[in-house]
Each structure stands twice: as structure tokens, then as C-alpha cells.
Motif scaffolding. Sequence first.
Motif, PDB file in Angstrom:
ATOM      1  N   LEU A 242      -1.903   4.004  19.856  1.00 38.80           N
ATOM      2  CA  LEU A 242      -3.228   4.288  19.303  1.00 38.80           C
ATOM      3  C   LEU A 242      -4.330   4.189  20.347  1.00 38.80           C
ATOM      4  CD1 LEU A 242      -1.815   4.313  16.581  1.00 38.80           C
ATOM      5  CD2 LEU A 242      -3.684   2.935  15.659  1.00 38.80           C
ATOM      6  N   SER A 243      -4.124   3.347  21.344  1.00 40.40           N
ATOM      7  CA  SER A 243      -5.166   3.197  22.362  1.00 40.40           C
ATOM      8  C   SER A 243      -5.055   4.235  23.474  1.00 40.40           C
ATOM      9  CB  SER A 243      -5.113   1.783  22.965  1.00 40.40           C
ATOM     10  OG  SER A 243      -3.908   1.597  23.703  1.00 40.40           O
ATOM     11  N   GLN A 244      -3.833   4.702  23.779  1.00 42.28           N
ATOM     12  CA  GLN A 244      -3.647   5.558  24.958  1.00 42.28           C
ATOM     13  C   GLN A 244      -3.393   7.035  24.668  1.00 42.28           C
ATOM     14  OE1 GLN A 244      -4.334   4.549  27.899  1.00 42.28           O
ATOM     15  NE2 GLN A 244      -4.570   2.389  27.370  1.00 42.28           N
ATOM     16  N   VAL A 245      -2.667   7.342  23.615  1.00 41.58           N
ATOM     17  CA  VAL A 245      -2.323   8.749  23.370  1.00 41.58           C
ATOM     18  C   VAL A 245      -3.550   9.607  23.066  1.00 41.58           C
ATOM     19  CG1 VAL A 245      -0.966  10.354  21.971  1.00 41.58           C
ATOM     20  CG2 VAL A 245       0.018   8.165  22.671  1.00 41.58           C
ATOM     21  N   PRO A 246      -4.485   9.165  22.207  1.00 37.95           N
ATOM     22  CA  PRO A 246      -5.676   9.992  21.973  1.00 37.95           C
ATOM     23  C   PRO A 246      -6.471  10.256  23.249  1.00 37.95           C
ATOM     24  CG  PRO A 246      -5.488   8.297  20.283  1.00 37.95           C
ATOM     25  CD  PRO A 246      -4.488   7.958  21.339  1.00 37.95           C
ATOM     26  N   LEU A 247      -6.530   9.272  24.152  1.00 33.61           N
ATOM     27  CA  LEU A 247      -7.255   9.454  25.409  1.00 33.61           C
ATOM     28  C   LEU A 247      -6.571  10.496  26.287  1.00 33.61           C
ATOM     29  CD1 LEU A 247      -8.154   5.753  26.324  1.00 33.61           C
ATOM     30  CD2 LEU A 247      -9.691   7.519  25.432  1.00 33.61           C
ATOM     31  N   ALA A 248      -5.242  10.438  26.344  1.00 32.68           N
ATOM     32  CA  ALA A 248      -4.501  11.430  27.123  1.00 32.68           C
ATOM     33  C   ALA A 248      -4.710  12.825  26.552  1.00 32.68           C
ATOM     34  CB  ALA A 248      -3.016  11.081  27.139  1.00 32.68           C
ATOM     35  N   MET A 249      -4.699  12.932  25.247  1.00 31.13           N
ATOM     36  CA  MET A 249      -4.931  14.223  24.602  1.00 31.13           C
ATOM     37  C   MET A 249      -6.325  14.744  24.918  1.00 31.13           C
ATOM     38  SD  MET A 249      -3.140  13.282  20.949  1.00 31.13           S
ATOM     39  CE  MET A 249      -3.705  14.740  20.066  1.00 31.13           C
ATOM     40  N   LYS A 250      -7.312  13.858  24.880  1.00 32.44           N
ATOM     41  CA  LYS A 250      -8.687  14.276  25.165  1.00 32.44           C
ATOM     42  C   LYS A 250      -8.847  14.706  26.622  1.00 32.44           C
ATOM     43  CE  LYS A 250     -13.523  12.937  24.664  1.00 32.44           C
ATOM     44  NZ  LYS A 250     -13.969  13.521  25.944  1.00 32.44           N
TER      45      LYS A 250
END
Length: 352
Positions: A242-250
Motif C-alpha cells: 500500500l505504501s510503495q506500489v501506488p507510488l511506483a504506478m504514479k
Amino acid sequence: MAIKITGTGSYIPSSIEKNEDFHQHEFLNTDGSNFKHDNNVIIEKFKAITGIGERRYADNHINTSDLGFFAAEKAIADAKIDPETLDYIIVAHNFGDVVHGTIQSDILPCLASRIKHNLRIKNPKCVAYDILFGCPGWIEGVIQAQAFIKAGIAKRCLVIGAEALSRVVDKHDRDSMIYSDGAGATIIEETEGNDGILAHETASFTYDEAYYLYFGNSNNQKLCRDTRYIKMDGRKIYEFALSQVPLAMKNCLDNSGIDIKDVKKILIHQANEKMDEAILKRFYKLYNTDIPEGIMPMSIQKYGNSSVATVPTLLDLIKHGKMSNQSFSKGDVIIFASVGAGMHINAMVYKY
């Protein structure tokens, strides 16, 4: 120049293992003690969290390399290519071939060599190798194929994600209900146009996170302590994702130059329904915008978590009209994303 997915194929085993099939299992805590709740309660909570109602297991005589071969044949046929023209065969997996009833992984020769052999490819310049990258392995294989093509050392690659996790689960561990078997394959090649792979992002978090997924003993203390099974720290993985995957996607989307409003589909590794939904919410929160309806197709309810196979299988099902109310149209922007053992994350923006 565009680097595109020109063919897809998948193999989903026919043997269905439903949640009710686990009612007779003896689930234990990590210390070997019994749970306070009976299996009905355990399975009900499992379904509520993961969304999984059933999963697929390979037949006893079929191994991971066989699953990959079946998917590869379909992808080659879909792309209408001569397999002798392939420059690379890249196979993502985690445990090699584990023959049913045994406890030892077999990766000699590598699975890519086995699949090339089964495809009867004679061309020695078709290079076949495996990658071990956890659940994000297929996406990473596509990223590597793109790099080979960009570098001018390849024109056409076959990238496969295959796994038979049913062979490495601890039947006394509740987490064993998550895992399944399957394979997905894709042909990646250079074509004309301005579509295909637009951007990608990869990261490996190992300082504190390396052993969130690991090989460990059975929860049943009476079983051989030398035998290992796939284990995970579910809470830590959930929080990490939840902390890292959305950032990578963005980061990936921003680097592609595509506006969030132009994204039509998001294909996330089918690890856990609630986790994927939470990742999607956090991703859209980063852009302060609403989530479009139907943007994230899910296959986990029927097929479980087949690791490296989930994303290419999901892609193939949609491409060939095998998922209700889901389809791709020319020009659609798709985000692929995954998280898994390592801990690795990656994302890819693709124009269909």
C-alpha cells in the motif's frame, strides 16, 4: 518505433479446488497450536479478505514448465509467428519444476530451455533463460525484452510467467488457500507506430523487506523440519504494497506523459482482492480524482494467486473476450503493476 505485445496466451488448469475443499484441513498456528475458531470461520474470513472462492491446481503429471509451454504455444499462434524467429525466451517463475509428490525443485536445465525444447525450436541463437523476481517476474521479463529490442540485439521475444504453487504450500497454513497454478505468455516485438510500452518503473526493497516472503517449516511440528514451504508475513506485505506500489504506478504514469484521466485499465497482480482495491484507492488519491468504474479487472475470485502468471493471464482473458464486461480497444492506455518476494515492485504503462 513501437515495442508491443503482439500475441498472448494462457493456460488455466482444469482442476478446481474450492474453498469448501479446505474444510477437512488441519490449520495450525505457526507454533503448531490449534486455532480457536473452526475451519468454517477461518475459510469465511479468508474469503472476505482475499476474495478467493476457488483456485486451479495443475494435474499431477503436469509441471510448471509444461504450463509455460501450453501458454507459449497459444501466444505464438495468436501472434501468427514462426517460433524459429524468436530471439529470446524469458521465463519468470519462483520454484522451478516441483514434481508432484516430491519436495525438491528442479531447474536443471532452466525452464526456458525446457520450454524451447518442447516448442521444437532449432535456432541456437534463440536464447532461453529464467528470471527469479517474485510475482513481478512477468512484467520484469517484458521490461528486459523491451531493453533487448531497443538495444538492437533482438526483434522478437517470448515472455512467460508460469508457476505451480500448489506443489510448495504448507497444507497446515491458512495462507495455502491463496495460492494456485497457471501460466501466461506474450510475444513482444518491434512494430510501427507510437503505441506499445510507453514507460516502466522497477524497484527492489531489501534492507528491511527482503524476507517478507520466504521458505520456512510447516506449521505442523510433527512434519520433517528439513522440508520447506512458501511462507509470508501477510501484514507486512500488505502495508508495504500500500505504501510503495501506488507510488511506483504514479512515477511510471508521470514518466509516460499520459494523463490519469486517459487510463482505461489497470491490471494489478492478483494477490489479494482487498489489497488490490486499497492500492487502487491510494493510487487515485495521489491524483485527487475519482476511480472510474470497472477500471481494475479481477480474476482472483476464480483463479487464485498464481504469482507470475496472474497478470499475463488476466491480459489474455480480456484480450480474447473471456471476462464479462471487460475489453480493450485500440489506443487504450493500460497500467500493469505487481509486487512480490524480494521485495520487488514494478509498473508499466502500455498503449494498446
